[in-house]
Design an enzyme around this catalytic site. Structure first.
Site, PDB file in Angstrom:
ATOM      1  N   LYS A 220       1.039  -1.314   0.148  1.00  0.00           N
ATOM      2  CA  LYS A 220       0.067  -0.016  -0.175  1.00  0.00           C
ATOM      3  C   LYS A 220       0.765   1.314  -0.026  1.00  0.00           C
ATOM      4  CE  LYS A 220      -4.127  -1.987   2.096  1.00  0.00           C
ATOM      5  NZ  LYS A 220      -3.424  -3.093   2.842  1.00  0.00           N
ATOM      6  N   THR A 226       5.935  -7.293   1.019  1.00  0.00           N
ATOM      7  CA  THR A 226       6.729  -8.209   1.637  1.00  0.00           C
ATOM      8  C   THR A 226       6.030  -9.464   2.475  1.00  0.00           C
ATOM      9  OG1 THR A 226       6.650  -6.635   3.565  1.00  0.00           O
ATOM     10  CG2 THR A 226       8.522  -6.330   1.907  1.00  0.00           C
ATOM     11  N   ASN A 228       5.545 -11.135   5.564  1.00  0.00           N
ATOM     12  CA  ASN A 228       6.320 -11.285   6.584  1.00  0.00           C
ATOM     13  C   ASN A 228       6.142 -12.641   7.292  1.00  0.00           C
ATOM     14  OD1 ASN A 228       5.237  -8.596   5.939  1.00  0.00           O
ATOM     15  ND2 ASN A 228       6.100  -7.894   7.854  1.00  0.00           N
ATOM     16  N   GLU A 278      11.151  -8.965   6.416  1.00  0.00           N
ATOM     17  CA  GLU A 278      10.264  -8.380   5.380  1.00  0.00           C
ATOM     18  C   GLU A 278      10.844  -9.121   3.933  1.00  0.00           C
ATOM     19  OE1 GLU A 278       7.955  -5.796   5.824  1.00  0.00           O
ATOM     20  OE2 GLU A 278       8.072  -5.654   8.005  1.00  0.00           O
ATOM     21  N   HIS A 283       8.887 -11.765  -8.127  1.00  0.00           N
ATOM     22  CA  HIS A 283       8.184 -12.596  -8.968  1.00  0.00           C
ATOM     23  C   HIS A 283       6.779 -11.882  -9.076  1.00  0.00           C
ATOM     24  CE1 HIS A 283       6.577 -16.028 -10.939  1.00  0.00           C
ATOM     25  NE2 HIS A 283       5.326 -16.149 -10.336  1.00  0.00           N
ATOM     26  N   TYR A 290      -1.249 -15.441   1.863  1.00  0.00           N
ATOM     27  CA  TYR A 290      -1.262 -15.462   3.336  1.00  0.00           C
ATOM     28  C   TYR A 290      -1.487 -17.022   3.838  1.00  0.00           C
ATOM     29  CZ  TYR A 290      -1.350 -10.425   3.436  1.00  0.00           C
ATOM     30  OH  TYR A 290      -0.915  -8.974   3.297  1.00  0.00           O
ATOM     31  N   ARG A 303      23.487  -4.324   2.741  1.00  0.00           N
ATOM     32  CA  ARG A 303      23.871  -3.148   3.336  1.00  0.00           C
ATOM     33  C   ARG A 303      22.950  -2.934   4.706  1.00  0.00           C
ATOM     34  NH1 ARG A 303      19.287   0.232   3.147  1.00  0.00           N
ATOM     35  NH2 ARG A 303      17.609  -0.580   1.729  1.00  0.00           N
ATOM     36  N   PHE A 308      15.601   7.241   5.325  1.00  0.00           N
ATOM     37  CA  PHE A 308      15.793   7.942   4.287  1.00  0.00           C
ATOM     38  C   PHE A 308      14.865   9.470   4.411  1.00  0.00           C
ATOM     39  CE2 PHE A 308      16.735   3.670   3.270  1.00  0.00           C
ATOM     40  CZ  PHE A 308      17.490   3.963   2.381  1.00  0.00           C
TER      41      PHE A 308
HETATM   42  P1  ADP Z   1       1.632  -7.098   4.894  1.00  0.00           P
HETATM   43  O1  ADP Z   1       1.812  -6.015   5.736  1.00  0.00           O
HETATM   44  O2  ADP Z   1       0.398  -7.839   5.621  1.00  0.00           O
HETATM   45  O3  ADP Z   1       2.857  -8.088   5.031  1.00  0.00           O
HETATM   46  P2  ADP Z   1       2.176  -6.384   2.184  1.00  0.00           P
HETATM   47  O4  ADP Z   1       1.716  -4.958   1.650  1.00  0.00           O
HETATM   48  O5  ADP Z   1       3.652  -6.345   2.794  1.00  0.00           O
HETATM   49  O6  ADP Z   1       1.313  -6.758   3.513  1.00  0.00           O
HETATM   50  O7  ADP Z   1       2.039  -7.509   1.230  1.00  0.00           O
HETATM   51  C1  ADP Z   1       2.404  -8.786   1.651  1.00  0.00           C
HETATM   52  C2  ADP Z   1       1.592  -9.912   1.059  1.00  0.00           C
HETATM   53  O8  ADP Z   1       1.387  -9.530  -0.439  1.00  0.00           O
HETATM   54  C3  ADP Z   1       2.215 -11.277   1.090  1.00  0.00           C
HETATM   55  O9  ADP Z   1       1.759 -11.855   2.536  1.00  0.00           O
HETATM   56  C4  ADP Z   1       1.599 -11.947  -0.074  1.00  0.00           C
HETATM   57  O10 ADP Z   1       0.555 -12.784   0.272  1.00  0.00           O
HETATM   58  C5  ADP Z   1       1.432 -11.012  -1.018  1.00  0.00           C
HETATM   59  N1  ADP Z   1       2.221 -10.961  -2.156  1.00  0.00           N
HETATM   60  C6  ADP Z   1       2.146 -10.967  -3.392  1.00  0.00           C
HETATM   61  N2  ADP Z   1       3.233 -10.942  -4.305  1.00  0.00           N
HETATM   62  C7  ADP Z   1       4.339 -10.635  -3.340  1.00  0.00           C
HETATM   63  C8  ADP Z   1       5.642 -10.642  -3.480  1.00  0.00           C
HETATM   64  N3  ADP Z   1       6.309 -10.583  -4.637  1.00  0.00           N
HETATM   65  N4  ADP Z   1       6.681 -10.816  -2.658  1.00  0.00           N
HETATM   66  C9  ADP Z   1       5.952 -10.920  -1.272  1.00  0.00           C
HETATM   67  N5  ADP Z   1       4.583 -10.795  -0.856  1.00  0.00           N
HETATM   68  C10 ADP Z   1       3.779 -11.047  -2.076  1.00  0.00           C
HETATM   69  N1  RBF Z   2      13.068   0.056   5.751  1.00  0.00           N
HETATM   70  C1  RBF Z   2      13.807   1.018   6.181  1.00  0.00           C
HETATM   71  O1  RBF Z   2      13.255   1.674   7.077  1.00  0.00           O
HETATM   72  N2  RBF Z   2      14.920   1.211   5.867  1.00  0.00           N
HETATM   73  C2  RBF Z   2      15.544   0.420   4.877  1.00  0.00           C
HETATM   74  O2  RBF Z   2      16.564   0.652   4.651  1.00  0.00           O
HETATM   75  C3  RBF Z   2      14.913  -0.682   4.444  1.00  0.00           C
HETATM   76  N3  RBF Z   2      15.393  -1.444   3.446  1.00  0.00           N
HETATM   77  C4  RBF Z   2      14.596  -2.535   2.769  1.00  0.00           C
HETATM   78  C5  RBF Z   2      15.150  -3.387   1.776  1.00  0.00           C
HETATM   79  C6  RBF Z   2      14.352  -4.369   1.251  1.00  0.00           C
HETATM   80  C7  RBF Z   2      15.082  -5.100   0.387  1.00  0.00           C
HETATM   81  C8  RBF Z   2      12.998  -4.117   1.465  1.00  0.00           C
HETATM   82  C9  RBF Z   2      12.087  -5.335   1.037  1.00  0.00           C
HETATM   83  C10 RBF Z   2      12.407  -3.568   2.654  1.00  0.00           C
HETATM   84  C11 RBF Z   2      13.267  -2.575   3.044  1.00  0.00           C
HETATM   85  N4  RBF Z   2      12.645  -1.695   4.038  1.00  0.00           N
HETATM   86  C12 RBF Z   2      13.385  -0.766   4.663  1.00  0.00           C
HETATM   87  C13 RBF Z   2      11.441  -2.207   4.976  1.00  0.00           C
HETATM   88  C14 RBF Z   2      10.152  -1.482   4.331  1.00  0.00           C
HETATM   89  O3  RBF Z   2      10.216  -0.377   5.282  1.00  0.00           O
HETATM   90  C15 RBF Z   2       9.156  -2.439   4.834  1.00  0.00           C
HETATM   91  O4  RBF Z   2       9.110  -3.468   3.867  1.00  0.00           O
HETATM   92  C16 RBF Z   2       7.807  -1.909   5.041  1.00  0.00           C
HETATM   93  O5  RBF Z   2       8.133  -1.128   6.328  1.00  0.00           O
HETATM   94  C17 RBF Z   2       6.695  -2.675   4.920  1.00  0.00           C
HETATM   95  O6  RBF Z   2       6.504  -3.021   6.338  1.00  0.00           O
HETATM   96 MG    MG Z   3       4.695  -7.037   4.347  1.00  0.00          MG
END
Ligand code: ADP
Ligand code: RBF
Ligand code: MG
Length: 351
Positions: A220, A226, A228, A278, A283, A290, A303, A308
């Site tokens: 969103k 990601t 989780n 995360e 893909h 879920y 890193r 940011f």
């Molecule tokens: P949440 O805060 O619940 O983790 P996200 O906005 O991070 O929600 O979305 C994560 C969900 O999106 C995953 O749990 C999975 O079901 C779905 N999803 C779809 N495509 C991907 C992807 N390429 N990588 C990770 N999660 C994905």
């Molecule tokens: N969040 C940060 O606050 N700092 C980061 O440097 C950072 N690096 C990320 C790198 C990757 C590859 C991914 C997938 C996420 C990263 N995020 C980072 C996390 C991001 O803030 C997080 O996925 C969201 O908060 C969703 O819960």
């Molecule tokens: Mg997530």
């Protein structure tokens, strides 16, 4: 912990008060903090045998073996200077192969009049190394240690052992998140030679479980979903690994194996209170997954997590991470882990 005997509960926030102290000072601080009905001496003598038993199972900090081997192979002399007693230090390091022989000098707190934060232990270490103090680099995890190193006229890199402590270590020349982030060439020492195409190969580790709901902002807010994992079930695995951006392979039961880049930690931009994991699977999926069993094999480091100035710059950096991971995972060094049996539970092959 031992505090249970006195009907007290360990408080993580108070832990920062004892890091870097001598055993006696630490015991005295705990007795005071928790108002225990014993003297510091009594507490220490009850505690020492309990801790000694655990030393053998303490894992090296990620990057510690790499650092020690690198310095030894380049002929850079190193000393170990600790507020613990020399005997305890030697016992602790005896569980790690090659460590004792790697240190030219080992100094315990009982070998100096004043422990850290006094500079004495570092001055003595330099003397025994026959090095000028101004050419020494101190690597420290505690504030008293940083103070001691600076007072000895040395350059000091702090690697705080407790999270979110950067602000406390302002007297250090640099604060890094973990030993993986140490850039030796900054200090006139030979650079590590193991980085490949922006990635650091690590001893692979794995983690897995059902995909749970996260903070609901991956897709969103960032446009980056990601998947989780529950952190509760893996708190010990997670605490073993420094926060940061890693990559590797992800197996989804019944779907396939995919490239993956992830962050582990507190997401400084959102300043979470919990360490989360995360993983972004590289893909395009048609649907959410879920509850499905996700297995990760983490093979490399990119890193440290960072803050940011804007959401756009965070998103841009994450896309850079994606590109680095996508390309690196084609290298034989990382590609081979795609066949790791941990990824293939009951899943069918894919990609
Ligand atoms: P949440 O805060 O619940 O983790 P996200 O906005 O991070 O929600 O979305 C994560 C969900 O999106 C995953 O749990 C999975 O079901 C779905 N999803 C779809 N495509 C991907 C992807 N390429 N990588 C990770 N999660 C994905
Ligand atoms: N969040 C940060 O606050 N700092 C980061 O440097 C950072 N690096 C990320 C790198 C990757 C590859 C991914 C997938 C996420 C990263 N995020 C980072 C996390 C991001 O803030 C997080 O996925 C969201 O908060 C969703 O819960
Ligand atoms: Mg997530």
């Amino acid at each position: 912990v031992h505090l249970v005997k006195f009907g007290k509960k360990w408080d993580g926030k108070r832990a920062r008060r004892i890091v870097g102290k001598t055993p006696y000072e630490a015991a005295a601080a705990i007795v005071e903090d928790y108002e225990l009905p014993v003297t510091a001496d009594e507490f220490l003598s009850e505690l020492t045998p309990i801790f000694s038993k655990k030393w053998g199972s303490i894992k090296a900090q990620p990057g510690a073996n790499r650092l020690i081997n690198h310095l030894r192979s380049h002929g850079v002399p190193i000393a170990l200077a600790s507020n613990s007693s020399k005997e305890n230090v030697e016992t602790k390091i005896s569980f790690h192969r090659g460590w004792k022989e790697s240190f030219s000098v080992i100094l315990g707190g009982d070998e100096v009049t004043n422990g850290k934060p006094s500079p004495e232990i570092y001055l003595e270490a330099a003397k025994r190394l026959k090095m000028d103090t101004s050419t020494c680099l101190v690597i420290e995890d505690s504030l008293p240690g940083v103070t001691a190193g600076k007072a000895a006229g040395m350059e000091v890199v702090a690697v705080p052992s407790l999270p979110k402590q950067t602000d406390v270590f302002t007297s250090a020349d640099e604060v890094i998140n973990s030993l993986l982030d140490l850039k030796l060439e900054k200090w006139g020492l030979p650079a590590f030679e193991d980085w490949v195409e922006g990635t650091l190969p690590i001893e692979p580790w794995s983690i897995g479980g059902p995909v749970i709901k996260g903070f609901g902002r991956g897709s969103k807010v960032l446009g980056i979903p990601t998947a989780n994992l529950s952190t509760e079930a893996y708190s010990d695995v997670l605490s073993e690994h420094p926060s940061g951006v890693y990559f590797g392979w992800a197996g989804l039961a019944g779907r396939g194996i995919y490239k993956m880049v992830m962050s582990v930690g507190w997401n400084p931009y959102f300043n979470n209170s919990e360490k989360t994991i995360e993983p972004w699977l590289l893909h395009d999926f048609d649907e959410d997954f879920y509850g499905e069993d996700l297995r990760l094999v983490i093979v490399g480091y990119i890193r440290p997590e960072a803050n940011f100035p804007s959401l756009e710059s965070l998103v841009a950096k994450i896309h850079e991470d994606k590109k680095i991971a996508e390309e690196a995972l084609e290298l034989p060094l990382y590609l081979k882990y795609r066949d790791d049996s941990y990824l293939n539970t009951s899943s069918k092959q894919n990609c």
